[in-house]
Design an enzyme around this catalytic site. Structure first.
Site, PDB file in Angstrom:
ATOM      1  N   TYR A 295     -51.059 -39.719  16.254  1.00  0.00           N
ATOM      2  CA  TYR A 295     -50.488 -38.675  16.935  1.00  0.00           C
ATOM      3  C   TYR A 295     -48.954 -38.329  17.548  1.00  0.00           C
ATOM      4  O   TYR A 295     -48.298 -37.399  16.992  1.00  0.00           O
ATOM      5  CB  TYR A 295     -50.742 -39.489  17.470  1.00  0.00           C
ATOM      6  CG  TYR A 295     -50.920 -39.548  19.675  1.00  0.00           C
ATOM      7  CD1 TYR A 295     -51.764 -38.534  19.962  1.00  0.00           C
ATOM      8  CD2 TYR A 295     -49.048 -39.318  20.282  1.00  0.00           C
ATOM      9  CE1 TYR A 295     -50.972 -38.059  21.730  1.00  0.00           C
ATOM     10  CE2 TYR A 295     -49.084 -39.471  21.331  1.00  0.00           C
ATOM     11  CZ  TYR A 295     -50.085 -38.049  22.373  1.00  0.00           C
ATOM     12  OH  TYR A 295     -49.416 -37.860  23.560  1.00  0.00           O
TER      13      TYR A 295
ATOM     14  N   LYS B  76     -47.317 -35.029  17.411  1.00  0.00           N
ATOM     15  CA  LYS B  76     -45.927 -34.396  18.661  1.00  0.00           C
ATOM     16  C   LYS B  76     -44.497 -34.349  17.984  1.00  0.00           C
ATOM     17  O   LYS B  76     -44.002 -32.800  18.550  1.00  0.00           O
ATOM     18  CB  LYS B  76     -46.061 -35.886  19.397  1.00  0.00           C
ATOM     19  CG  LYS B  76     -47.755 -35.871  20.278  1.00  0.00           C
ATOM     20  CD  LYS B  76     -47.842 -34.064  20.812  1.00  0.00           C
ATOM     21  CE  LYS B  76     -49.195 -34.891  22.298  1.00  0.00           C
ATOM     22  NZ  LYS B  76     -49.680 -33.389  22.929  1.00  0.00           N
TER      23      LYS B  76
END
Length: 313
Positions: free
Chosen positions: A155, A159
Site C-alpha cells: 500500500y 500510494k
C-alpha cells in the site's frame, strides 16, 4: 464554483470515501459515472445521487486493466457527452509484514491502486486532450504513502507512486490545461475499521456521533464528507491554477504536503568514500535524520478511551 455541465468519473465510488466524492460532485452539478465491483452497491450509489436530484450512471468493473479504464471513459461520453473530471479512488488492502507478504498480496494492491490510477488517468487524459477544453485529475493518496506504515509495504509503495505520478502529470498535461493533484484523506472508512487504534472512531462515525476536537483537530480525522469538499474544489474552475500538489484533509484540518527535497548538503574533495562517511556522517546529518511512520499524539486524559477510534487511510 458550480460544476454544472461537467462530467466526472469516480472510481471505487460505491461506498465510503468514493461515494462521498461522487455525491458531492453531483450535488455541485456534475454528472457522475459511479464505479464499483459490486453491482448492487453501484446501483445503490447511483440511486442515492438521483434521489437527491443529481445525474449518475454506474459501470461495474475492477479497476486496473486498461479495458476498465476505456469502458469508464466510454460510459462518461456515451451517457453524458464528455469527460471533465477524474477521481481515482478505487483501492484494496492486503496488510501483512514484509516477511509474510506474498507475491499476490503485493501485486493485487499495486495493480488496483497504482496501475489502476495509471490506466484510468491515461485514458482520461487522451479524452480531455481531444476535447481541448482542459480537465481535472484528482488522485487519492494516503499518509502511508507519504510516511510509511507498519505492515503496508504494498500500500505504501502504491500510494507513494501515485503522488510521484501526479507531479509528473502536472508537467505533462499543463499545456492542455489539465491539472493533476493528489488528495491525502484521513477519514473513517470500512476499509480500515479493523485497525484496533482506529476502530472506535470509525464505529462512532458509523453511529453518526460527533467526533471530539482531539480527533478532528489534533489527529485531523473525520468523516468521508469532510474530505469531499476538497475534491469538489479541485474539480472546479476555481482550482485552475493548482496542479502538482498533495493536499491533506481530515476533520477540521487542511494541509499542504511538501515535495521531497534535500535537507542539507556537504562536499568532500574527491567524493565520499567509506572512511570519510564513517568519520563525518553523524556530525553532518545525525541530528536531522528523518522519522518514519505517522506520529500519533497522546490523547487528553478524558479521551483516553476514545484514542482507539481513528482511520488514517
Amino acid at each position: 464554483m458550480s460544476l454544472a455541465g461537467k462530467v466526472a468519473i469516480v472510481t471505487g465510488s460505491g461506498r465510503g470515501l468514493g461515494l462521498a466524492y461522487a455525491q458531492e460532485l453531483a450535488a455541485r452539478g456534475a454528472s457522475v459515472v459511479v464505479n464499483d465491483v459490486d453491482q448492487q452497491v453501484a446501483e445503490d450509489a447511483v440511486a442515492s445521487i438521483t434521489a437527491a436530484g443529481g445525474r449518475a450512471t454506474a459501470l461495474v468493473a475492477p479497476v486496473g486493466p486498461t479495458e476498465t479504464a476505456r469502458a469508464l471513459v466510454a460510459a462518461a461520453v456515451e451517457n453524458f457527452g464528455r469527460l471533465d473530471i477524474l477521481v481515482t479512488n478505487a483501492g484494496v488492502l492486503r496488510d501483512t509484514v514484509l516477511w509474510k507478504m506474498s507475491d499476490d498480496d503485493f501485486d493485487t494492491v499495486v495493480n488496483v491502486h497504482l496501475r489502476g490510477t495509471f490506466t484510468c488517468v491515461r485514458e482520461a487524459a487522451i479524452r480531455m486532450r481531444e476535447q481541448g477544453e482542459g480537465g481535472r485529475i484528482i488522485c487519492i493518496g494516503s499518509p502511508t504513502g507519504q510516511r510509511g506504515n507498519f505492515g503496508q509495504t504494498n500500500y505504501a509503495a502504491a500510494k507513494a507512486g501515485i503522488v510521484g505520478m501526479v507531479r509528473t502529470w502536472a508537467m505533462e498535461l499543463a499545456r492542455a490545461n489539465i491539472t493533476a493533484n493528489a488528495v491525502i484523506p484521513v477519514a473513517a472508512t470500512a476499509m480500515t475499521e479493523t485497525v484496533p487504534f482506529f476502530k472506535q472512531f470509525v464505529d462512532a462515525a458509523a453511529r453518526g456521533e460527533q467526533m471530539p476536537p482531539f480527533a478532528r483537530r489534533v489527529l485531523g480525522f473525520g468523516t468521508p464528507q469532510d474530505v469531499a469538499g476538497v475534491v469538489a474544489f479541485l474539480a472546479s474552475d476555481a482550482a485552475a491554477g493548482i496542479t502538482g500538489q498533495a493536499l491533506g484533509v481530515g476533520g477540521d484540518r487542511l494541509a499542504l504536503w511538501s515535495h521531497p527535497q534535500e535537507l542539507a548538503t556537504a562536499f568532500q574533495d574527491g567524493g565520499w568514500g567509506y572512511e570519510e562517511l564513517g568519520e563525518d556522517f553523524d556530525s553532518l546529518f545525525g541530528q536531522i535524520l528523518q522519522s518514519v511512520g505517522q506520529p500519533m499524539p497522546e490523547p487528553p486524559a478524558p479521551a483516553a478511551d476514545a484514542a482507539a477510534k481513528v482511520d488514517r487511510r
